[in-house]
Scaffold this motif. Structure first.
Motif, mmCIF file in Angstrom:
data_model
loop_
_atom_site.group_PDB
_atom_site.id
_atom_site.type_symbol
_atom_site.label_atom_id
_atom_site.label_comp_id
_atom_site.label_asym_id
_atom_site.label_seq_id
_atom_site.Cartn_x
_atom_site.Cartn_y
_atom_site.Cartn_z
ATOM 1 N N LEU A 195 0.830 -1.211 0.000
ATOM 2 C CA LEU A 195 0.000 0.000 0.000
ATOM 3 C C LEU A 195 0.862 1.257 0.000
ATOM 4 O O LEU A 195 0.522 2.255 -0.639
ATOM 5 N N ARG A 196 1.967 1.205 0.730
ATOM 6 C CA ARG A 196 2.864 2.367 0.757
ATOM 7 C C ARG A 196 3.420 2.649 -0.638
ATOM 8 O O ARG A 196 3.499 3.815 -1.069
ATOM 9 N N LEU A 197 3.797 1.602 -1.360
ATOM 10 C CA LEU A 197 4.290 1.778 -2.724
ATOM 11 C C LEU A 197 3.217 2.395 -3.620
ATOM 12 O O LEU A 197 3.499 3.293 -4.415
ATOM 13 N N LEU A 198 1.981 1.922 -3.461
ATOM 14 C CA LEU A 198 0.891 2.458 -4.275
ATOM 15 C C LEU A 198 0.591 3.913 -3.922
ATOM 16 O O LEU A 198 0.282 4.722 -4.799
ATOM 17 N N ARG A 199 0.677 4.231 -2.632
ATOM 18 C CA ARG A 199 0.450 5.629 -2.215
ATOM 19 C C ARG A 199 1.540 6.545 -2.767
ATOM 20 O O ARG A 199 1.252 7.650 -3.238
ATOM 21 N N GLU A 200 2.792 6.100 -2.700
ATOM 22 C CA GLU A 200 3.917 6.933 -3.146
ATOM 23 C C GLU A 200 3.825 7.266 -4.625
ATOM 24 O O GLU A 200 4.326 8.296 -5.070
ATOM 25 N N GLN A 201 3.175 6.374 -5.388
ATOM 26 C CA GLN A 201 3.028 6.607 -6.829
ATOM 27 C C GLN A 201 1.648 7.163 -7.196
ATOM 28 O O GLN A 201 1.268 7.186 -8.365
ATOM 29 N N ASP A 202 0.880 7.602 -6.166
ATOM 30 C CA ASP A 202 -0.428 8.218 -6.387
ATOM 31 C C ASP A 202 -1.401 7.290 -7.108
ATOM 32 O O ASP A 202 -2.253 7.740 -7.888
ATOM 33 N N VAL A 203 -1.297 6.000 -6.826
ATOM 34 C CA VAL A 203 -2.252 5.039 -7.384
ATOM 35 C C VAL A 203 -3.454 4.910 -6.447
ATOM 36 O O VAL A 203 -4.587 4.770 -6.892
ATOM 37 N N VAL A 204 -3.205 4.978 -5.140
ATOM 38 C CA VAL A 204 -4.277 4.950 -4.148
ATOM 39 C C VAL A 204 -3.979 5.965 -3.054
ATOM 40 O O VAL A 204 -2.843 6.434 -2.915
ATOM 41 N N ARG A 205 -5.020 6.287 -2.279
ATOM 42 C CA ARG A 205 -4.861 7.073 -1.058
ATOM 43 C C ARG A 205 -5.574 6.325 0.058
ATOM 44 O O ARG A 205 -6.610 5.710 -0.170
ATOM 45 N N THR A 206 -5.018 6.380 1.260
ATOM 46 C CA THR A 206 -5.639 5.697 2.394
ATOM 47 C C THR A 206 -5.758 6.663 3.568
ATOM 48 O O THR A 206 -4.908 7.526 3.767
ATOM 49 N N ALA A 207 -6.850 6.480 4.335
ATOM 50 C CA ALA A 207 -7.067 7.288 5.529
ATOM 51 C C ALA A 207 -8.252 6.723 6.295
ATOM 52 O O ALA A 207 -9.298 6.443 5.711
ATOM 53 N N ASN A 208 -8.080 6.571 7.616
ATOM 54 C CA ASN A 208 -9.179 6.123 8.484
ATOM 55 C C ASN A 208 -9.872 4.869 7.953
ATOM 56 O O ASN A 208 -11.090 4.826 7.812
ATOM 57 N N ARG A 209 -9.097 3.831 7.655
ATOM 58 C CA ARG A 209 -9.608 2.551 7.162
ATOM 59 C C ARG A 209 -10.351 2.689 5.841
ATOM 60 O O ARG A 209 -11.161 1.847 5.480
ATOM 61 N N ARG A 210 -10.046 3.749 5.093
ATOM 62 C CA ARG A 210 -10.643 3.928 3.788
ATOM 63 C C ARG A 210 -9.565 3.906 2.714
ATOM 64 O O ARG A 210 -8.439 4.353 2.939
ATOM 65 N N VAL A 211 -9.921 3.373 1.572
ATOM 66 C CA VAL A 211 -9.008 3.340 0.426
ATOM 67 C C VAL A 211 -9.697 4.014 -0.744
ATOM 68 O O VAL A 211 -10.845 3.707 -1.061
ATOM 69 N N ILE A 212 -9.001 4.955 -1.375
ATOM 70 C CA ILE A 212 -9.497 5.628 -2.567
ATOM 71 C C ILE A 212 -8.551 5.311 -3.714
ATOM 72 O O ILE A 212 -7.346 5.582 -3.629
ATOM 73 N N VAL A 213 -9.081 4.708 -4.759
ATOM 74 C CA VAL A 213 -8.282 4.406 -5.945
ATOM 75 C C VAL A 213 -8.256 5.649 -6.823
ATOM 76 O O VAL A 213 -9.297 6.105 -7.304
ATOM 77 N N THR A 214 -7.075 6.196 -7.032
ATOM 78 C CA THR A 214 -6.946 7.433 -7.802
ATOM 79 C C THR A 214 -6.457 7.196 -9.226
ATOM 80 O O THR A 214 -6.589 8.080 -10.067
ATOM 81 N N ASP A 215 -5.865 6.031 -9.485
ATOM 82 C CA ASP A 215 -5.401 5.710 -10.843
ATOM 83 C C ASP A 215 -5.784 4.265 -11.149
ATOM 84 O O ASP A 215 -4.991 3.341 -10.967
ATOM 85 N N MET A 216 -7.008 4.071 -11.621
ATOM 86 C CA MET A 216 -7.515 2.732 -11.884
ATOM 87 C C MET A 216 -6.751 2.051 -13.015
ATOM 88 O O MET A 216 -6.544 0.832 -12.999
ATOM 89 N N GLU A 217 -6.323 2.823 -13.991
ATOM 90 C CA GLU A 217 -5.627 2.233 -15.139
ATOM 91 C C GLU A 217 -4.328 1.556 -14.709
ATOM 92 O O GLU A 217 -4.048 0.416 -15.084
ATOM 93 N N VAL A 218 -3.533 2.242 -13.917
ATOM 94 C CA VAL A 218 -2.273 1.662 -13.447
ATOM 95 C C VAL A 218 -2.537 0.480 -12.516
ATOM 96 O O VAL A 218 -1.865 -0.547 -12.587
ATOM 97 N N LEU A 219 -3.545 0.619 -11.654
ATOM 98 C CA LEU A 219 -3.862 -0.466 -10.725
ATOM 99 C C LEU A 219 -4.272 -1.720 -11.491
ATOM 100 O O LEU A 219 -3.872 -2.840 -11.134
ATOM 101 N N LEU A 220 -5.042 -1.556 -12.555
ATOM 102 C CA LEU A 220 -5.468 -2.695 -13.357
ATOM 103 C C LEU A 220 -4.283 -3.353 -14.061
ATOM 104 O O LEU A 220 -4.183 -4.583 -14.120
ATOM 105 N N LEU A 221 -3.357 -2.547 -14.560
ATOM 106 C CA LEU A 221 -2.159 -3.096 -15.207
ATOM 107 C C LEU A 221 -1.311 -3.880 -14.214
ATOM 108 O O LEU A 221 -0.770 -4.941 -14.537
ATOM 109 N N LEU A 222 -1.203 -3.376 -12.992
ATOM 110 C CA LEU A 222 -0.464 -4.091 -11.956
ATOM 111 C C LEU A 222 -1.142 -5.419 -11.626
ATOM 112 O O LEU A 222 -0.482 -6.437 -11.433
#
Length: 242
Positions: A195-222
């Motif tokens: 998750l830290r790797l994904l956050r550092e590359q702005d693929v996701v954001r996390t806060a208070n047990r919530r996850v927000i996917v900010t780059d679905m295209e990259v996440l799908l490729l991964l």
């Protein structure tokens, strides 16, 4: 691999009269977050028809770890395998949030199916789908990296239980990191690192047990293994032989 069942739930696939008959065969039950609804290896045979909320289906591994197999929501039934074959429970079902359900005894559920071939066909199709999903899951656990498996889970959660907003897709199911780890057969520490790797590359954001996917295209490729993990570079090519 999939945490979710078929696109159309068992109750939704029944005719309205059949659905009413099935629900009338049982008694209402309510569960609070964390309540065990069905326990692995128990010899009970009742079926729970979920009217609202989400439940987590999990098993205990030989090493004592918890592995999440599925998420079940409104309109689905859980406990049907033990009701049909009358064997011990194959998994534990736990309420993720508040869950409203109807409990139908195994005897009455089998009687309901015996009188309705269409309902029997739906249950057999459901069991078949879950078996195929389990086969795919085993292959994924054996070959996929933690990052790839996590990306696949996040994509699925975003597509099936996400709410789109201006800043991305927020996952509606409040799965903490230890549950995400249990859903991909990894340690909590490994999931935190991914998750830290994904956050550092702005693929996701996390806060208070919530996850927000900010780059679905990259996440799908991964998830498909078609992209390099965030923060890494492709291996350098070897110089040509002389």
């Amino acid at each position: 691999m999939s945490l979710f069942g078929q696109d159309r739930s068992f109750l939704d696939a029944l005719t309205l009269p059949d659905r009413r008959v099935l629900l009338a065969e049982g008694a209402p039950r309510a569960y609070e977050p964390g309540d065990v609804m069905i326990r692995e290896r128990d010899t009970t045979t009742y079926v729970l028809a979920l009217l609202s909320g989400w439940a987590v289906v999990s098993v205990e591994t030989e090493r004592g770890a918890r592995l999440i197999l599925a998420l079940r929501g409104t309109g689905e039934v859980v406990g049907d395998l033990a009701a049909v074959d009358q064997g011990p429970r194959s998994a534990t079902v736990t309420a993720l949030g508040r869950v409203e359900a109807v409990a139908v005894s195994g005897v009455r559920f089998r009687g309901f199916l015996a009188a309705r071939p269409h309902a029997t066909s739906l249950i057999m199709r459901q069991l078949s789908t879950r078996l195929r999903s389990a086969d795919i899951e085993r292959r994924t656990l054996a070959s996929g990296t933690v990052l790839q498996r996590l990306a696949a889970r996040l994509v699925e959660l975003a597509e099936r239980a996400g709410r789109r907003g201006d800043d991305g897709t927020m996952l509606q199911l409040p799965l903490p990191q230890h549950d995400l780890a249990a859903a991909i057969g990894a340690t909590r520490e490994a999931v935190a690192k991914a998750l830290r790797l994904l956050r550092e590359q702005d693929v996701v954001r996390t806060a208070n047990r919530r996850v927000i996917v900010t780059d679905m295209e990259v996440l799908l490729l991964l998830a498909q293994g078609r992209a390099q993990p965030p923060g890494t570079r492709p291996p350098e090519k070897s110089p040509p032989a002389v």
